[in-house]
Motif scaffolding. Structure first.
Motif, PDB file in Angstrom:
ATOM      1  N   CYS A  38      31.455  39.766  18.136  1.00 15.25           N
ATOM      2  CA  CYS A  38      30.121  39.199  17.965  1.00 15.25           C
ATOM      3  C   CYS A  38      29.308  39.585  17.022  1.00 15.25           C
ATOM      4  O   CYS A  38      27.929  38.451  16.738  1.00 15.25           O
ATOM      5  CB  CYS A  38      29.396  39.477  18.697  1.00 15.25           C
ATOM      6  N   LEU A  39      28.793  40.166  15.930  1.00 16.63           N
ATOM      7  CA  LEU A  39      28.193  40.990  14.757  1.00 16.63           C
ATOM      8  C   LEU A  39      28.897  39.463  13.805  1.00 16.63           C
ATOM      9  O   LEU A  39      28.237  39.060  13.513  1.00 16.63           O
ATOM     10  CB  LEU A  39      28.333  41.788  14.589  1.00 16.63           C
ATOM     11  N   ALA A  40      30.277  39.349  14.049  1.00 15.64           N
ATOM     12  CA  ALA A  40      30.669  38.096  12.923  1.00 15.64           C
ATOM     13  C   ALA A  40      30.203  37.193  13.105  1.00 15.64           C
ATOM     14  O   ALA A  40      30.194  36.241  12.080  1.00 15.64           O
ATOM     15  CB  ALA A  40      32.597  38.800  12.416  1.00 15.64           C
ATOM     16  N   THR A  41      30.403  36.539  14.579  1.00 17.23           N
ATOM     17  CA  THR A  41      29.875  35.438  14.496  1.00 17.23           C
ATOM     18  C   THR A  41      28.416  34.943  14.846  1.00 17.23           C
ATOM     19  O   THR A  41      28.144  34.120  14.130  1.00 17.23           O
ATOM     20  CB  THR A  41      30.398  35.259  16.391  1.00 17.23           C
ATOM     21  N   ALA A  42      27.522  35.998  14.820  1.00 16.33           N
ATOM     22  CA  ALA A  42      26.444  36.037  14.859  1.00 16.33           C
ATOM     23  C   ALA A  42      26.077  35.770  13.603  1.00 16.33           C
ATOM     24  O   ALA A  42      24.724  35.499  12.839  1.00 16.33           O
ATOM     25  CB  ALA A  42      25.328  37.098  15.134  1.00 16.33           C
ATOM     26  N   ALA A  43      26.486  36.783  12.147  1.00 15.15           N
ATOM     27  CA  ALA A  43      26.853  36.417  10.634  1.00 15.15           C
ATOM     28  C   ALA A  43      26.826  34.705  10.110  1.00 15.15           C
ATOM     29  O   ALA A  43      26.106  34.734   9.432  1.00 15.15           O
ATOM     30  CB  ALA A  43      27.688  37.448  10.438  1.00 15.15           C
ATOM     31  N   GLU A  44      27.688  34.839  10.853  1.00 15.91           N
ATOM     32  CA  GLU A  44      28.063  33.501  10.509  1.00 15.91           C
ATOM     33  C   GLU A  44      27.155  32.287  10.664  1.00 15.91           C
ATOM     34  O   GLU A  44      27.738  31.285  10.250  1.00 15.91           O
ATOM     35  CB  GLU A  44      29.973  33.426  11.250  1.00 15.91           C
ATOM     36  N   GLN A  45      26.261  32.285  12.044  1.00 20.37           N
ATOM     37  CA  GLN A  45      25.685  31.542  12.410  1.00 20.37           C
ATOM     38  C   GLN A  45      24.273  31.180  11.476  1.00 20.37           C
ATOM     39  O   GLN A  45      23.596  30.775  11.291  1.00 20.37           O
ATOM     40  CB  GLN A  45      24.545  32.215  13.676  1.00 20.37           C
ATOM     41  N   ASP A  46      24.786  32.446  10.572  1.00 17.17           N
ATOM     42  CA  ASP A  46      23.053  32.733   9.512  1.00 17.17           C
ATOM     43  C   ASP A  46      23.778  33.207   8.219  1.00 17.17           C
ATOM     44  O   ASP A  46      23.544  34.063   7.745  1.00 17.17           O
ATOM     45  CB  ASP A  46      22.253  33.421  10.256  1.00 17.17           C
ATOM     46  N   ASN A  47      24.568  31.902   7.436  1.00 22.32           N
ATOM     47  CA  ASN A  47      25.535  33.460   6.259  1.00 22.32           C
ATOM     48  C   ASN A  47      24.820  33.789   5.168  1.00 22.32           C
ATOM     49  O   ASN A  47      24.613  34.137   4.109  1.00 22.32           O
ATOM     50  CB  ASN A  47      26.099  32.433   5.835  1.00 22.32           C
ATOM     51  N   GLN A  48      22.919  33.101   5.524  1.00 26.02           N
ATOM     52  CA  GLN A  48      21.928  33.657   4.221  1.00 26.02           C
ATOM     53  C   GLN A  48      21.060  34.557   4.294  1.00 26.02           C
ATOM     54  O   GLN A  48      19.985  35.028   4.215  1.00 26.02           O
ATOM     55  CB  GLN A  48      20.473  32.680   3.928  1.00 26.02           C
ATOM     56  N   ASN A  49      21.229  35.357   6.201  1.00 25.52           N
ATOM     57  CA  ASN A  49      20.468  36.471   6.452  1.00 25.52           C
ATOM     58  C   ASN A  49      19.149  35.890   6.718  1.00 25.52           C
ATOM     59  O   ASN A  49      18.618  36.755   6.318  1.00 25.52           O
ATOM     60  CB  ASN A  49      21.179  37.570   5.671  1.00 25.52           C
ATOM     61  N   LEU A  50      18.619  34.799   6.752  1.00 17.37           N
ATOM     62  CA  LEU A  50      17.191  34.873   6.739  1.00 17.37           C
ATOM     63  C   LEU A  50      16.546  35.509   8.037  1.00 17.37           C
ATOM     64  O   LEU A  50      15.352  35.264   7.635  1.00 17.37           O
ATOM     65  CB  LEU A  50      17.269  32.874   6.429  1.00 17.37           C
ATOM     66  N   ALA A  51      17.706  35.387   8.912  1.00 21.19           N
ATOM     67  CA  ALA A  51      16.770  36.158  10.037  1.00 21.19           C
ATOM     68  C   ALA A  51      15.958  37.167  10.098  1.00 21.19           C
ATOM     69  O   ALA A  51      15.207  37.312  10.976  1.00 21.19           O
ATOM     70  CB  ALA A  51      17.886  36.012  11.136  1.00 21.19           C
ATOM     71  N   VAL A  52      16.625  38.227   9.137  1.00 18.55           N
ATOM     72  CA  VAL A  52      16.105  39.555   9.160  1.00 18.55           C
ATOM     73  C   VAL A  52      14.480  38.963   8.155  1.00 18.55           C
ATOM     74  O   VAL A  52      13.468  39.666   8.484  1.00 18.55           O
ATOM     75  CB  VAL A  52      16.939  40.070   7.854  1.00 18.55           C
ATOM     76  N   HIS A  53      14.411  38.235   7.806  1.00 23.70           N
ATOM     77  CA  HIS A  53      12.766  38.011   7.189  1.00 23.70           C
ATOM     78  C   HIS A  53      12.498  37.340   8.624  1.00 23.70           C
ATOM     79  O   HIS A  53      10.856  38.028   8.319  1.00 23.70           O
ATOM     80  CB  HIS A  53      13.387  36.784   5.933  1.00 23.70           C
ATOM     81  N   LEU A  54      12.643  37.148   9.450  1.00 27.15           N
ATOM     82  CA  LEU A  54      11.870  36.111  10.939  1.00 27.15           C
ATOM     83  C   LEU A  54      11.386  37.617  11.361  1.00 27.15           C
ATOM     84  O   LEU A  54      10.490  36.934  11.444  1.00 27.15           O
ATOM     85  CB  LEU A  54      12.907  35.331  11.158  1.00 27.15           C
ATOM     86  N   THR A  55      12.217  37.954  11.310  1.00 24.41           N
ATOM     87  CA  THR A  55      12.124  39.320  12.564  1.00 24.41           C
ATOM     88  C   THR A  55      10.851  40.480  11.356  1.00 24.41           C
ATOM     89  O   THR A  55      10.137  40.819  12.943  1.00 24.41           O
ATOM     90  CB  THR A  55      13.629  40.413  12.248  1.00 24.41           C
ATOM     91  N   HIS A  56      11.296  41.062  10.489  1.00 27.17           N
ATOM     92  CA  HIS A  56      10.112  40.943   9.790  1.00 27.17           C
ATOM     93  C   HIS A  56       8.489  40.795  10.160  1.00 27.17           C
ATOM     94  O   HIS A  56       7.539  41.471   9.637  1.00 27.17           O
ATOM     95  CB  HIS A  56      10.552  41.116   8.769  1.00 27.17           C
ATOM     96  N   THR A  57       8.441  39.540   9.632  1.00 24.77           N
ATOM     97  CA  THR A  57       7.624  38.458   9.938  1.00 24.77           C
ATOM     98  C   THR A  57       6.822  37.625  10.566  1.00 24.77           C
ATOM     99  O   THR A  57       5.179  37.673  11.253  1.00 24.77           O
ATOM    100  CB  THR A  57       7.362  37.444   8.688  1.00 24.77           C
ATOM    101  N   GLY A  58       7.806  37.357  11.887  1.00 27.90           N
ATOM    102  CA  GLY A  58       7.351  37.002  13.240  1.00 27.90           C
ATOM    103  C   GLY A  58       7.017  35.281  13.089  1.00 27.90           C
ATOM    104  O   GLY A  58       6.387  34.470  14.286  1.00 27.90           O
ATOM    105  N   GLU A  59       7.738  35.313  12.039  1.00 28.46           N
ATOM    106  CA  GLU A  59       7.074  33.366  11.713  1.00 28.46           C
ATOM    107  C   GLU A  59       8.481  33.005  12.925  1.00 28.46           C
ATOM    108  O   GLU A  59       9.489  32.648  13.004  1.00 28.46           O
ATOM    109  CB  GLU A  59       7.887  33.318  10.137  1.00 28.46           C
TER     110      GLU A  59
END
Length: 274
Positions: A38-59
């Motif tokens: 599941c984690l590997a599949t999730a990472a493939e959905q966001d290979n630039q790991n942009l979701a981390v920034h979104l998690t921090h900022t709430g954008e």
């Protein structure tokens, strides 16, 4: 064989039936495989790991990345949900994840095993998702037992949101556990200082928070003791205590201290050690 299949699936995550595979893994107790796939599949959905920034900022921009990753994580929490329900002895569970257990004790053991695999992840977005699941299911003790660099930042961000009383109540326990007594005392004082009319907040709740704040303040070597013992909350408590009908002889017990406190209309008086 199971680990080999996992490595093969991880190479073609975009073309797999993630839910179906996870159900098969659950049926044989391969919880490590469920988490990793599941984690590997999730990472493939966001290979630039942009979701981390979104998690921090709430954008909101790029929210679809978070949605896609969370969709993958739900395969993990679906299995956790079934294990949790079974560990609590719930009957008539609609088990659609393939989980097979013979007793509540076995389900509890497997739940702990799967959570341990989850805690090892270095996927910060997943950790946030997992913390929300733990809090939502009342598993605060499990949350506080996690050793992760992601936990404190998550709590600090969540505490800035509206309706954050539950998070604040978790935060002081976290800081107390980490022996950061000054931070715990400040949060306890803040909790004690809120309006009495909200969330069924009683006089005794206020006294409890103030007493815990004072104990934490005394446990640290700063000047916080004076800061905590004279907040607005203390004045409110004194004012409330002056009103008729607010007194009730009551014994209170506090953590980490082997003493009882007898609360009387004139204040808090320590009793003999028990």
């Amino acid at each position: 064989m199971l680990h080999k299949s996992l490595e093969l699936f991880k190479q073609v995550t975009v073309n797999i039936d993630l839910g179906g595979i996870c159900n098969q893994y659950a049926s044989v107790g391969f919880y490590e495989g469920i988490v990793e796939l599941c984690l590997a599949t999730a990472a493939e959905q966001d290979n630039q790991n942009l979701a981390v920034h979104l998690t921090h900022t709430g954008e909101d921009a790029g929210e679809q990345l978070l949605v896609a990753r969370r969709h993958c994580y739900t395969c993990i929490t679906n299995t956790l949900n079934n294990l949790l329900a079974m560990s609590q002895g719930a009957s008539g569970i609609h088990n659609n994840t393939g989980v097979k257990v013979s007793s509540a004790a076995e389900a509890e053991k497997q739940l702990t095993t799967m959570l341990d695999f989850c805690y090892r992840s270095n996927d910060e977005v997943f950790h946030v998702f997992l913390y929300e699941w733990l809090i939502g299911n009342g598993l605060v003790n499990r949350l506080l037992a996690i050793k992760s660099s992601y936990l404190e930042p998550y709590l600090r961000r969540a505490a800035k949101q509206p309706d954050n009383l539950q998070i604040l109540d978790i935060m002081w326990k976290y800081y107390e556990k980490e022996k950061n007594y000054s931070a715990a005392a400040r949060i306890l004082a803040k909790l004690a200082d809120r309006d009495r009319d909200t969330d069924n907040f009683t006089l005794w709740d206020r006294i409890d928070y103030i007493s815990r704040a004072i104990l934490c303040a005394k446990a640290c070597s700063t000047s916080l003791n004076n800061e905590v013992t004279a907040p607005k909350a203390t004045r409110k408590t004194a004012k409330l205590q002056d009103k008729p009908g607010n007194y009730k002889h009551r014994e209170m017990h506090f953590p980490h201290k082997h003493t009882s406190m007898d609360v009387t209309p004139r204040g808090v008086t320590p009793l003999k050690k028990t």
